[in-house]
Design an enzyme around this catalytic site. Structure first.
Site, mmCIF file in Angstrom:
data_model
loop_
_atom_site.group_PDB
_atom_site.id
_atom_site.type_symbol
_atom_site.label_atom_id
_atom_site.label_comp_id
_atom_site.label_asym_id
_atom_site.label_seq_id
_atom_site.Cartn_x
_atom_site.Cartn_y
_atom_site.Cartn_z
ATOM 1 N N GLU A 51 86.197 38.980 51.493
ATOM 2 C CA GLU A 51 86.307 37.920 52.496
ATOM 3 C C GLU A 51 86.196 38.497 53.912
ATOM 4 O O GLU A 51 86.795 39.520 54.231
ATOM 5 C CB GLU A 51 87.646 37.204 52.339
ATOM 6 C CG GLU A 51 87.884 36.080 53.340
ATOM 7 C CD GLU A 51 89.256 35.420 53.200
ATOM 8 O OE1 GLU A 51 89.428 34.327 53.759
ATOM 9 O OE2 GLU A 51 90.136 35.998 52.538
ATOM 10 N N LYS A 124 85.513 27.660 52.762
ATOM 11 C CA LYS A 124 86.909 27.761 52.322
ATOM 12 C C LYS A 124 87.658 26.470 52.630
ATOM 13 O O LYS A 124 87.716 26.020 53.769
ATOM 14 C CB LYS A 124 87.581 28.946 53.002
ATOM 15 C CG LYS A 124 88.979 29.257 52.504
ATOM 16 C CD LYS A 124 89.507 30.525 53.169
ATOM 17 C CE LYS A 124 90.875 30.935 52.628
ATOM 18 N NZ LYS A 124 91.345 32.202 53.255
ATOM 19 N N CYS A 159 89.629 33.365 48.532
ATOM 20 C CA CYS A 159 91.024 33.770 48.694
ATOM 21 C C CYS A 159 92.029 32.651 48.388
ATOM 22 O O CYS A 159 92.207 32.311 47.227
ATOM 23 C CB CYS A 159 91.227 34.362 50.089
ATOM 24 S SG CYS A 159 92.613 35.545 50.179
#
Length: 280
Positions: A51, A124, A159
Site C-alpha cells: 500500500e 480503498k 489494508c
C-alpha cells in the site's frame, strides 16, 4: 472436479516487501521497478506491491507526501507499470497508489495483466481514521473483483478494507477465491494480521496474498510479515517482520500456489457455510 480456482494447476507468486521513502516518489518508483524486475527474472506469474509505496506511510507528513506522489491513472507512473507488465509478460498487482481524479485523491489499487492492460482498480473504501486517512483521501464506494481466464475470480482490497470479515464473505459470495491485498499494516495490530486473515481465508476458502510495507519511520513501524495463505487457512510463506526501531532489507517473497484435494475440500465446507447448512 475442481469447481473454482485457477485455470492452471499452479501459479508462482512474488510479493515485494520494503519501506518506501517519505516524499520521494522517484526513488520509490525506482525501488518498485527493481523488485518487479527481480520477480520477472524469477519466473513469477504475478508480483504484488504494498500500500502507498509511492509515498511511504509516515503519519506527520502523509498529507504532503501523498500530494507529491498523486497522479491520474493516465499518468507516467501508470505507463511505466504497464510497460513493465507487457515487457515481463507478468501480472502486476501494483499495490495502491495516490490517484488524482476530479480534484480529489483516492488510495487506489491498480492491476495490470500480462499484456500491460489496466484491468482493475480499487479505491480503498474503509479509510483508517486513527492515522487521518479520511482527511487526505476520498473513500471508494464499492468492493472490487474481476474474472480472468487464467486467475479465476479475483478480489482486490487495500489494508483496512480486509479487516472487516464482511469483505471476505461478500467477495466469496461473488465467487472470488483469490484475494490480493496491499497493506501498510502497523506493528501494533499484528494480532489481527496473524489471526484474522488465516481465519478469513479458511472460512471463505480463499487464497489471500498480502503485501505489506516493512520498517520504522519517525511515526511508527510497519509490520512487514507479507504472507500468502491457502484456502485451507495455512500460511504458506511469510516475509521478515519489523519490530519498532528495525528496518529489514527489501525482500521478494516467492511462493508456488498449487491446487490440491485439501483445498477443494475447504471449498466444499465454505460453500456449506455460505448456504447456512450446519448441524440440526
Amino acid at each position: 472436479m475442481k469447481t473454482t480456482g485457477f485455470s492452471r494447476k499452479e501459479l508462482l507468486v512474488a510479493v515485494a516487501q520494503w519501506l518506501a521513502v517519505p516524499g520521494d516518489p522517484d526513488a520509490n518508483l525506482e525501488a518498485a521497478i527493481e523488485l518487479i524486475e527481480q520477480a520477472g527474472a524469477s519466473g513469477a506469474d504475478i508480483v504484488v506491491l504494498p500500500e502507498l509505496w509511492p509515498c511511504d506511510y509516515e503519519i506527520p507528513s502523509l498529507h504532503e507526501d501523498v500530494r507529491a506522489a498523486a497522479e491520474s491513472l493516465g499518468g507516467p507512473r501508470t505507463n511505466v507499470l504497464a510497460d513493465l507488465a507487457r515487457r515481463l509478460h507478468m501480472w502486476i498487482f501494483a499495490g495502491s497508489v495516490p490517484e488524482l481524479s476530479g480534484g480529489q485523491i483516492y488510495n487506489t489499487a491498480v492491476v495490470f495483466n500480462r499484456s500491460g492492460a489496466l484491468v482493475a482498480t480499487h479505491r480503498k473504501v474503509h479509510l483508517y481514521h486513527p492515522t487521518g486517512e479520511h482527511e487526505i483521501f476520498a473513500p471508494g464506494t464499492e468492493l472490487t473483483s474481476f474474472v480472468d481466464d487464467e486467475l479465476g475470480h479475483v478480489g482486490v482490497t487495500v489494508c483496512f478494507d480486509g479487516d472487516f470479515p464482511e469483505t471476505a464473505r461478500a467477495l466469496g459470495e461473488r465467487g472470488a477465491d483469490l484475494i490480493v491485498q496491499a497493506n501498510a499494516y502497523e506493528w501494533e495490530a499484528r494480532s489481527y494480521w496473524d489471526l484474522l486473515y488465516p481465519a478469513a481465508a479458511l472460512a471463505n476458502a480463499q487464497w489471500w496474498v498480502m503485501a505489506n510495507q516493512c520498517g520504522t519511520t519517525s511515526s511508527g513501524t510497519c509490520l512487514g510479515a507479507s504472507m500468502m495463505i491457502s484456502p485451507a487457512g495455512e500460511i504458506l510463506a511469510e516475509a521478515r517482520r519489523a519490530a519498532p526501531g528495525e528496518n529489514p532489507e527489501p525482500e521478494l517473497l516467492l511462493c508456488l500456489l498449487s491446487e490440491s484435494t485439501q483445498i477443494e475440500e475447504a471449498r466444499v465446507f465454505a460453500q456449506l457455510l455460505r448456504e447456512g447448512v450446519g448441524p440440526a
